[in-house]
Design a protein around this motif. Structure first.
Motif, PDB file in Angstrom:
ATOM      1  N   GLY A 218      -3.488  -4.799   1.761  1.00  0.00           N
ATOM      2  CA  GLY A 218      -3.606  -4.417   0.353  1.00  0.00           C
ATOM      3  C   GLY A 218      -3.491  -5.548  -0.649  1.00  0.00           C
ATOM      4  O   GLY A 218      -3.358  -5.294  -1.855  1.00  0.00           O
TER       5      GLY A 218
ATOM      6  N   VAL B 105      -3.632   0.843  -3.155  1.00  0.00           N
ATOM      7  CA  VAL B 105      -2.316   0.659  -3.790  1.00  0.00           C
ATOM      8  C   VAL B 105      -2.161   1.570  -5.011  1.00  0.00           C
ATOM      9  O   VAL B 105      -1.169   1.486  -5.736  1.00  0.00           O
TER      10      VAL B 105
ATOM     11  N   THR C 262       0.855  -1.192   0.000  1.00  0.00           N
ATOM     12  CA  THR C 262       0.000   0.000   0.000  1.00  0.00           C
ATOM     13  C   THR C 262       0.893   1.245   0.000  1.00  0.00           C
ATOM     14  O   THR C 262       2.058   1.184   0.404  1.00  0.00           O
TER      15      THR C 262
ATOM     16  N   ASP D 231      -5.891   0.108   2.462  1.00  0.00           N
ATOM     17  CA  ASP D 231      -5.715  -0.999   1.514  1.00  0.00           C
ATOM     18  C   ASP D 231      -5.480  -0.469   0.098  1.00  0.00           C
ATOM     19  O   ASP D 231      -5.500  -1.211  -0.871  1.00  0.00           O
TER      20      ASP D 231
END
Ligand SMILES: NC(=O)c1ccc[n+]([C@@H]2O[C@H](COP(=O)([O-])OP(=O)(O)OC[C@H]3O[C@@H](n4cnc5c(N)ncnc54)[C@H](O)[C@@H]3O)[C@@H](O)[C@H]2O)c1
Length: 442
Positions: free
Chosen positions: A361, A335, A327, A333
């Motif tokens: 993530g 990215v 992340t 979470d």
């Protein structure tokens, strides 16, 4: 107490709606996504955000969600628009979703005879609120802005991972207003919601729009400057970015935040807000050379890390490389535009065998990185047989790791610590320890 509708209950809109509901406001969230609506109505959080699930639970009875914008409008005095404003190829923001919300609000305003305040919270380029939203509202509703309804631009300066705290404890509240009655109504809401009595800056809509993107553009410069200091430190005997940044941070003109020195900035706001600032400057005939250079240097950071790894391993083809953290920052979470994901992608393209692990993530990383990556279920699995490990996101979970966690599982324990999470003296005794921002020991 005013009743509120929030158009767009995504990563920003839902924490905002739940925080308002927790302060006693009756809040109706409007969204197109059925999963989001259902989750909110069942008292669950559809998004990963610390504290949000608890907040939604405790707001029950005050918070509901629907697709029916007409119902929401008829039952509220203020509407916040928090829908996406995707980036266009030239760096500007699209207002297509904002326009849909504005059209829906305006259609309902036609049937209303009491004063309603429309608040745009989505990030837009200067001029969009008065140049796009206001004419739409006036044309479709047949009513006059500033007389029959009010319009404010009210951006949030929150960071994912701490949205709820940032919303209730802001450094400043910024309100761009079409008229003082609307600005005062909104300011009153913030006085009720904020737990820290922040300054409330009330200004023209145009100034507020410019302030929002200017702030993020400035922060990206600060991060990038710190990353440059880190790179310089790596070439100096005894160089230590934390010592230099700490010193800079004591100066009240500068402050310590965002001076860590580490990986490139990422996420859904910083990269695009900085590009939007440059795009807007170009539109009005200015050259935002600092913003353009910041973006360029930030992109080079990813290549720099990959080059460092290539040098260390004498090429990365068929080498096993572990990445801890995907992340763009801890406690989220997300990215999007994340440096760890870009590094993973580049290493994969160069033929490395990449294994990755992130506490939150992984789902989003799979969508971004696709096949030919090993998605590990734990730190231990990720490190097994690796020849080099990149500590890429400073999650709490990783801070507890000991040298043995690396040495017992890795084939050749080389650790690249991008955030200096570990004690260099302790780790160097057991493995090859490299860190961003630290020079050779003198
Ligand atoms: N996420 C952040 O950290 C952050 C911080 C500051 C500003 N912003 C700005 O806030 C805005 C929203 O960002 P986000 O991260 O919450 O986006 P998001 O994608 O997480 O959420 C947007 C929500 O709006 C809904 N939506 C789209 N069109 C709609 C419509 N016509 N009517 C009702 N709902 C609709 C989507 O289904 C989604 O649930 C953007 O302009 C963003 O730049 C975001």
């Amino acid at each position: 107490m005013a009743s509120i509708s929030v158009f767009g209950i995504g990563k920003l809109g839902l924490p905002l709606a739940a925080s308002l509901a927790n302060k006693g406001y009756q809040v109706i969230g409007v969204d197109l996504n059925q999963n989001v609506i259902q989750a909110v109505n069942e008292g669950r959080s559809p998004h990963y955000e610390p504290g949000l699930a608890e907040l939604i639970k405790s707001a029950r009875g005050h918070l509901s969600a629907t697709e029916d914008y007409h119902y929401a409008l008829q039952n509220s005095d203020i509407s916040f628009i928090v829908v996406p404003t995707p980036s266009e190829p030239d760096g500007s923001f699209s207002t297509r979703y904002v326009e849909i919300s504005a059209e829906q609000i305006a259609t309902s305003l036609k049937d209303r005879h009491n004063f309603h305040v429309v608040v745009l919270t989505s990030t837009v380029l200067p001029g969009a609120t008065e140049g796009v939203v206001k004419p739409l509202l006036e044309k479709i509703s047949g009513r006059k802005c500033g007389e029959d309804f009010g319009l404010c631009y009210n951006p949030e300066f929150i960071a994912l991972g701490s949205v709820i705290r940032d919303f209730t404890h802001p450094d400043v509240v910024l309100i761009g207003e079409s008229d003082s009655k609307s600005g005062e109504l909104l300011a009153e809401i913030y006085r009720n919601v904020c737990e820290n009595e922040p300054p409330i800056v009330r200004t023209t809509i145009y100034n507020a729009e410019l302030a929002k993107i200017s702030l993020n553009a400035l922060i990206t410069m600060k991060i990038t400057f710190a990353n440059t200091i880190a790179e310089i430190c790596e070439r100096m005997p005894g160089g230590d970015v934390d010592t230099v940044s700490r010193m800079l941070g004591f100066d009240s003109r500068i402050g310590r935040k965002y001076l860590s020195g580490g990986l490139a900035y990422g996420g859904p706001c910083f990269p695009r807000d900085n590009k939007a600032f440059a795009s807007f400057a170009r539109r009005v005939g200015c050259q935002a050379r600092l913003s353009l250079a910041t973006d360029e240097v930030n992109q080079e950071q990813v290549e720099r890390i990959v080059r460092l790894i290539e040098q260390e391993l004498d090429g990365v083809k068929d080498k096993n490389i572990a990445i801890l953290g995907l992340t763009y920052k801890p406690n989220t979470d997300v990215v999007e535009e994340s440096a760890p994901v870009k590094i993973a992608s580049s290493l994969k393209q160069k033929g490395a065998r990449v294994s990755v692990y992130d506490p939150a993530g992984m789902g989003n990383a799979k969508l971004a990185l696709g096949e030919r990556i090993k998605y590990a279920g734990s730190v231990e699995e990720c490190l097994t047989d690796a020849q080099l490990c990149i500590l890429a996101t400073p999650w709490e979970e990783f801070k507890k790791l000991k040298p043995e966690d690396f040495t017992t599982r890795m084939k050749k324990p080389v650790l690249l610590d991008c955030w200096r999470l570990y004690n260099r003296s302790e780790f160097s005794k057991k493995l090859e320890y490299m860190a961003i921002g630290l020079g050779p020991r003198c």
